[in-house]
Design a protein around this motif. Sequence first.
Motif, PDB file in Angstrom:
ATOM      1  N   UNK A   1       0.595  -0.792   0.379  1.00 19.04           N
ATOM      2  CA  UNK A   1      -0.018   0.477   0.137  1.00 19.04           C
ATOM      3  C   UNK A   1       0.626   1.343  -0.171  1.00 19.04           C
ATOM      4  N   UNK A   2       1.682   1.220   0.903  1.00 16.89           N
ATOM      5  CA  UNK A   2       3.089   2.166   0.794  1.00 16.89           C
ATOM      6  C   UNK A   2       3.161   2.815  -0.185  1.00 16.89           C
ATOM      7  N   UNK A   3       3.700   1.406  -1.363  1.00 17.35           N
ATOM      8  CA  UNK A   3       4.763   1.801  -2.532  1.00 17.35           C
ATOM      9  C   UNK A   3       3.976   2.301  -3.356  1.00 17.35           C
ATOM     10  N   UNK A   4       2.434   1.982  -3.636  1.00 19.35           N
ATOM     11  CA  UNK A   4       1.310   2.537  -4.406  1.00 19.35           C
ATOM     12  C   UNK A   4       0.903   3.670  -3.723  1.00 19.35           C
ATOM     13  N   UNK A   5       0.532   3.746  -2.516  1.00 19.94           N
ATOM     14  CA  UNK A   5       1.073   5.149  -2.522  1.00 19.94           C
ATOM     15  C   UNK A   5       2.340   6.599  -3.321  1.00 19.94           C
ATOM     16  N   UNK A   6       3.679   5.398  -3.274  1.00 19.01           N
ATOM     17  CA  UNK A   6       4.377   6.041  -3.639  1.00 19.01           C
ATOM     18  C   UNK A   6       4.111   6.368  -5.108  1.00 19.01           C
ATOM     19  N   UNK A   7       3.593   5.554  -5.838  1.00 19.01           N
ATOM     20  CA  UNK A   7       3.684   5.858  -6.849  1.00 19.01           C
ATOM     21  C   UNK A   7       2.476   7.111  -7.198  1.00 19.01           C
ATOM     22  N   UNK A   8       1.299   6.812  -6.951  1.00 19.23           N
ATOM     23  CA  UNK A   8       0.193   7.916  -7.016  1.00 19.23           C
ATOM     24  C   UNK A   8      -0.156   9.722  -6.430  1.00 19.23           C
ATOM     25  N   UNK A   9       1.779   9.696  -5.345  1.00 22.17           N
ATOM     26  CA  UNK A   9       1.771  10.899  -5.488  1.00 22.17           C
ATOM     27  C   UNK A   9       2.597  11.523  -6.395  1.00 22.17           C
ATOM     28  N   UNK A  10       3.683  10.843  -7.421  1.00 20.20           N
ATOM     29  CA  UNK A  10       4.617  11.062  -8.240  1.00 20.20           C
ATOM     30  C   UNK A  10       4.199  11.347  -9.143  1.00 20.20           C
ATOM     31  N   UNK A  11       4.999  12.192 -10.279  1.00 17.48           N
ATOM     32  CA  UNK A  11       4.530  13.222 -11.198  1.00 17.48           C
ATOM     33  C   UNK A  11       4.189  12.413 -11.700  1.00 17.48           C
ATOM     34  N   UNK A  12       4.716  11.464 -12.557  1.00 20.44           N
ATOM     35  CA  UNK A  12       4.487  10.781 -13.853  1.00 20.44           C
ATOM     36  C   UNK A  12       3.034  10.758 -14.387  1.00 20.44           C
ATOM     37  N   UNK A  13       3.060  10.706 -15.794  1.00 15.43           N
ATOM     38  CA  UNK A  13       1.862  10.270 -16.228  1.00 15.43           C
ATOM     39  C   UNK A  13       2.101  10.109 -17.882  1.00 15.43           C
TER      40      UNK A  13
END
Length: 600
Positions: free
Chosen positions: A173-185
């Motif tokens: 879950x923390x890993x997913x949150x790390x991705x979600x909060x990133x600038x990647x599009x």
Amino acid sequence: MYNKPLHSFHIPVMGLAFTIDSPVKVARFGISSVISIVEDKLIEMMRGYYYARFKLTFTPIPANENDFRAKRITDYLNLVNKIVLNQMDKIRNEAFETGSEIVKYFNLLPDQHPMKALYQKMNDTVNQEEKENIASLLRKKMVPGSIDVNIMTKLDKNNYENGELLEDGSDAVASLRGYVDSDLSNSSVVFSAGLNPRLYNYLEKCRQFDTSGDGFFKKKVTVKVSDYRSALIQGKYLAKKGIWVSEFRIESGLNCGGHAFATDGLLMGPILEEFKTKKQELIDTMYELYSNVLKSRGGNIFKHAPAVKITAQGGIGTAGEDQFLRQHYGIEGTGWGSPFLLVPEATTVDAPLLQQLSNAKTDDIILSNNSPLGVRFHYLKGTSGERLRLQRIKNGKAGSPCTEKHLVSNTEFTAAPICTASHKYQQLKIAQLKTLQIPAAEYEQKLKAVTDKECLCVGLSNAAANHYNIKFVKGRTEENICPGPNIAWFSKEVSLETMVGHIYGRNNIITDEGRPHMFIAELNLYLTYLQEEIDNDKTPGLKKEKFILEFSQNLMKGISYYSNLFPVTGAGNANFHKALDSAAGRLQAMTQQPQAVTIH
């Protein structure tokens, strides 16, 4: 903004370290790749490396900081994204001249791509003004490959603070949150290893996966599956949460690298056929559930379901196989993993390990029981990790120090979960075995099952640490690697251009004509797997007999399917059918199943 991939292939996640910085290496050439975001300590190490390399100020994120795991991942992904965007700005402004990366960008493209044709037109144009106009258009059309991430859903250890369980603080879950909060599009999170309700439920909170209103997604969900049933179950589960699956990535259950999640004898060809036949049914089923959630939220409802890609990976080794998958099954992309381990321009493998991979033969890649997860695991023999494990056993100190604790799951001897590869668990288990009154042969078998387990958290991370001369865990440099069996047919280090040319049929780097077709290779892996299941069945019961029967029947159906699949490989078709006949005979001898009738 949505961009259709320039290339028909992607580089899947490999281990922990092997694709940890692949986007920095290949994204500027339009090639998509996948980063593992399981091991945040490795990511923190890579943050430090790349901040220093690009002369940026590095601020460590310590393990005692609130939500440190997610923050490390977010910052690393933002850093990689920034590096790639800067690389793209630079490459777009280069002159179209021999040796430049902009020329390499277009040379790498598949020959049938419209941008490749436009590039050739520019090269053939004599009129300077027209040439410059085309060059300007080409520069505008250049886009990077996507920076995707992988989360292995089974790696979801609970985490605590002051003895209290952290809400939404588990590893996955923390890993997913790390991705979600990133600038990647225009990027995807790839979920592998099956459905994790806690992780998938957290997705419901993440509005970053909502469509932008035009049917496209800045952040997308990709689910790796081994059969249609798994895709349907996970697709429906997520659709009910208001999450659209933009891609199902079909991977061979056994002809793959890393952990191998065997099907019940279902083979790749029939699985792809089912996806081909039922793709629209899958989309319609998902969209009915998904649109109901959108209605309840008062969101936009589309006349048509958003796009769903079906891609495939696992054991692909020739341009002919790649083309067949795309043409016959309508696959919209393929994953090429293990061969890229021999491409330093694309993956991170230190020199000694690279040499071992180059020299690897078919007998050097085994479907082992070395993973602490209890899932079969493809493994290269003779690595420094294996040598250290055997030395520890010899010294009477079986097991590894457990510093990372991502694979802790066993509570047989302790209240808190521990890893079965750890020194602590193995000593306790060996002590227990010594108290049992069992024959010596049985004892040795059980002892080996315990001591085979090997530390993967460190072993699969150290390739990057050793390659970049950084310390990951003090005093530990051992490595292990998990290539698919297909690596045995790729025997030397090659350039990115050479590997991409091989994928597109512009050249051939497989010199051994004895390589079996990917479908045959997988079939033989399943036959070996079934034989092991039969041989290891010391106390057969009705449940096991039913499993063996269903497994063998599925294999025979697969053989019959392949027998009627004509043509498969063109010139090699006769060998393909000869191999099928041999497999059918082997299966019949193994299980006394009726032999399939082959059609030549």
